[in-house]
Design a protein around this motif. Structure first.
Motif, PDB file in Angstrom:
ATOM      1  N   ALA A   1       0.782  -1.210   0.011  1.00 50.44           N
ATOM      2  CA  ALA A   1       0.136   0.085   0.003  1.00 50.44           C
ATOM      3  C   ALA A   1       0.865   1.231  -0.079  1.00 50.44           C
ATOM      4  CB  ALA A   1      -0.785   0.023   1.177  1.00 50.44           C
ATOM      5  N   TRP A   2       2.074   1.381   0.394  1.00 53.40           N
ATOM      6  CA  TRP A   2       2.876   2.371   0.528  1.00 53.40           C
ATOM      7  C   TRP A   2       4.299   2.167   0.358  1.00 53.40           C
ATOM      8  CZ3 TRP A   2       1.112   6.605   4.064  1.00 53.40           C
ATOM      9  CH2 TRP A   2       1.865   7.753   4.446  1.00 53.40           C
ATOM     10  N   PRO A   3       4.503   2.042  -0.957  1.00 54.22           N
ATOM     11  CA  PRO A   3       5.830   1.727  -1.555  1.00 54.22           C
ATOM     12  C   PRO A   3       6.691   3.034  -1.616  1.00 54.22           C
ATOM     13  CG  PRO A   3       4.483   1.552  -3.315  1.00 54.22           C
ATOM     14  CD  PRO A   3       3.703   1.752  -2.016  1.00 54.22           C
ATOM     15  N   VAL A   4       8.226   2.902  -1.433  1.00 50.70           N
ATOM     16  CA  VAL A   4       8.999   4.060  -1.563  1.00 50.70           C
ATOM     17  C   VAL A   4       9.770   3.810  -2.516  1.00 50.70           C
ATOM     18  CG1 VAL A   4      10.864   5.274   0.025  1.00 50.70           C
ATOM     19  CG2 VAL A   4       8.855   4.287   0.970  1.00 50.70           C
ATOM     20  N   PHE A   5      10.051   4.833  -3.199  1.00 49.34           N
ATOM     21  CA  PHE A   5      11.281   4.973  -4.285  1.00 49.34           C
ATOM     22  C   PHE A   5      12.347   5.977  -4.329  1.00 49.34           C
ATOM     23  CE2 PHE A   5       7.103   3.472  -5.814  1.00 49.34           C
ATOM     24  CZ  PHE A   5       7.496   2.353  -6.499  1.00 49.34           C
ATOM     25  N   ASP A   6      13.426   5.962  -4.572  1.00 49.24           N
ATOM     26  CA  ASP A   6      14.351   7.020  -4.039  1.00 49.24           C
ATOM     27  C   ASP A   6      15.306   6.941  -5.447  1.00 49.24           C
ATOM     28  OD1 ASP A   6      16.257   4.792  -3.715  1.00 49.24           O
ATOM     29  OD2 ASP A   6      16.201   4.948  -1.535  1.00 49.24           O
ATOM     30  N   GLN A   7      16.348   7.790  -5.439  1.00 53.61           N
ATOM     31  CA  GLN A   7      17.304   7.886  -6.505  1.00 53.61           C
ATOM     32  C   GLN A   7      18.213   6.929  -6.737  1.00 53.61           C
ATOM     33  OE1 GLN A   7      17.369   9.768  -9.211  1.00 53.61           O
ATOM     34  NE2 GLN A   7      15.611  11.113  -8.665  1.00 53.61           N
ATOM     35  N   LYS A   8      18.447   6.034  -5.809  1.00 58.29           N
ATOM     36  CA  LYS A   8      19.319   4.844  -6.063  1.00 58.29           C
ATOM     37  C   LYS A   8      18.553   3.709  -6.794  1.00 58.29           C
ATOM     38  CE  LYS A   8      21.197   5.675  -1.165  1.00 58.29           C
ATOM     39  NZ  LYS A   8      20.365   5.914   0.092  1.00 58.29           N
ATOM     40  N   GLY A   9      17.241   4.065  -7.211  1.00 55.25           N
ATOM     41  CA  GLY A   9      16.407   3.144  -7.918  1.00 55.25           C
ATOM     42  C   GLY A   9      16.049   2.070  -6.979  1.00 55.25           C
ATOM     43  N   LEU A  10      15.864   1.953  -6.030  1.00 52.70           N
ATOM     44  CA  LEU A  10      15.295   1.114  -4.721  1.00 52.70           C
ATOM     45  C   LEU A  10      13.771   1.312  -4.763  1.00 52.70           C
ATOM     46  CD1 LEU A  10      18.206   1.257  -2.126  1.00 52.70           C
ATOM     47  CD2 LEU A  10      17.867  -0.491  -4.091  1.00 52.70           C
ATOM     48  N   ARG A  11      13.192   0.147  -4.523  1.00 50.79           N
ATOM     49  CA  ARG A  11      11.755   0.158  -4.131  1.00 50.79           C
ATOM     50  C   ARG A  11      11.686  -0.626  -3.001  1.00 50.79           C
ATOM     51  NH1 ARG A  11       6.962  -3.029  -4.170  1.00 50.79           N
ATOM     52  NH2 ARG A  11       5.040  -1.729  -4.635  1.00 50.79           N
ATOM     53  N   HIS A  12      11.045  -0.123  -1.975  1.00 52.92           N
ATOM     54  CA  HIS A  12      11.023  -0.582  -0.649  1.00 52.92           C
ATOM     55  C   HIS A  12       9.870  -0.296   0.312  1.00 52.92           C
ATOM     56  CE1 HIS A  12      13.058   3.033   1.152  1.00 52.92           C
ATOM     57  NE2 HIS A  12      13.872   3.039   0.157  1.00 52.92           N
ATOM     58  N   ALA A  13       9.393  -1.036   1.205  1.00 55.92           N
ATOM     59  CA  ALA A  13       8.348  -0.506   1.811  1.00 55.92           C
ATOM     60  C   ALA A  13       8.375   0.772   2.775  1.00 55.92           C
ATOM     61  CB  ALA A  13       7.769  -1.644   3.091  1.00 55.92           C
TER      62      ALA A  13
END
Length: 129
Positions: free
Chosen positions: A116-128
């Motif tokens: 329901a709440w993924p996080v994306f950042d400049q490192k190209g990671l997707r995490h909760a």
């Protein structure tokens, strides 16, 4: 000679863009610097400054540069999921540091936050969250 039309700002972003041109950054609060919603009726902002990407706006016509380096909370409904995914890509391409993407329908159902709440950042990671 064809010229591309001038990019327009997100709704309610004029003050933020002017402040960023002066080298200012909004205060980082618990859920980020600013909130971005995909519809006029979405007020789920976590208390952050609310910016709107109008439903009829084409992402290619929007200037997202004032968000570069910031942490953005993007809230959306399931009906807006495809647009939310495209918006995440555009935000990261514009240099946004981190995007928290909250699916309001999934949160209302009590789905696991990793969905329901993924996080994306400049490192190209997707995490909760």
């Amino acid at each position: 000679m064809s010229t591309r039309p001038r990019l327009r700002l997100l709704a309610y972003a004029a003050e933020l863009a002017a402040a960023r041109r002066r080298g200012l950054v909004p205060r980082l609060l618990g859920l980020g610097h600013v909130s971005l919603v995909l519809g006029w009726n979405n007020h789920a902002t976590g208390g952050l400054h609310r910016l709107v990407l109008p439903p009829d706006a084409d992402l290619e016509d929007i200037d997202l540069s004032c968000l570069a380096g910031l942490h953005v909370l993007l809230t959306h409904t399931e009906a807006e999921s495809a647009r939310a995914a495209a918006t995440v890509g555009a935000l990261l391409a514009a240099g946004v540091r981190r995007v928290d993407v909250a699916n309001l329908d999934a949160i209302d159902r009590g789905d696991d936050l990793s969905h329901a709440w993924p996080v994306f950042d400049q490192k190209g990671l997707r995490h909760a969250a």
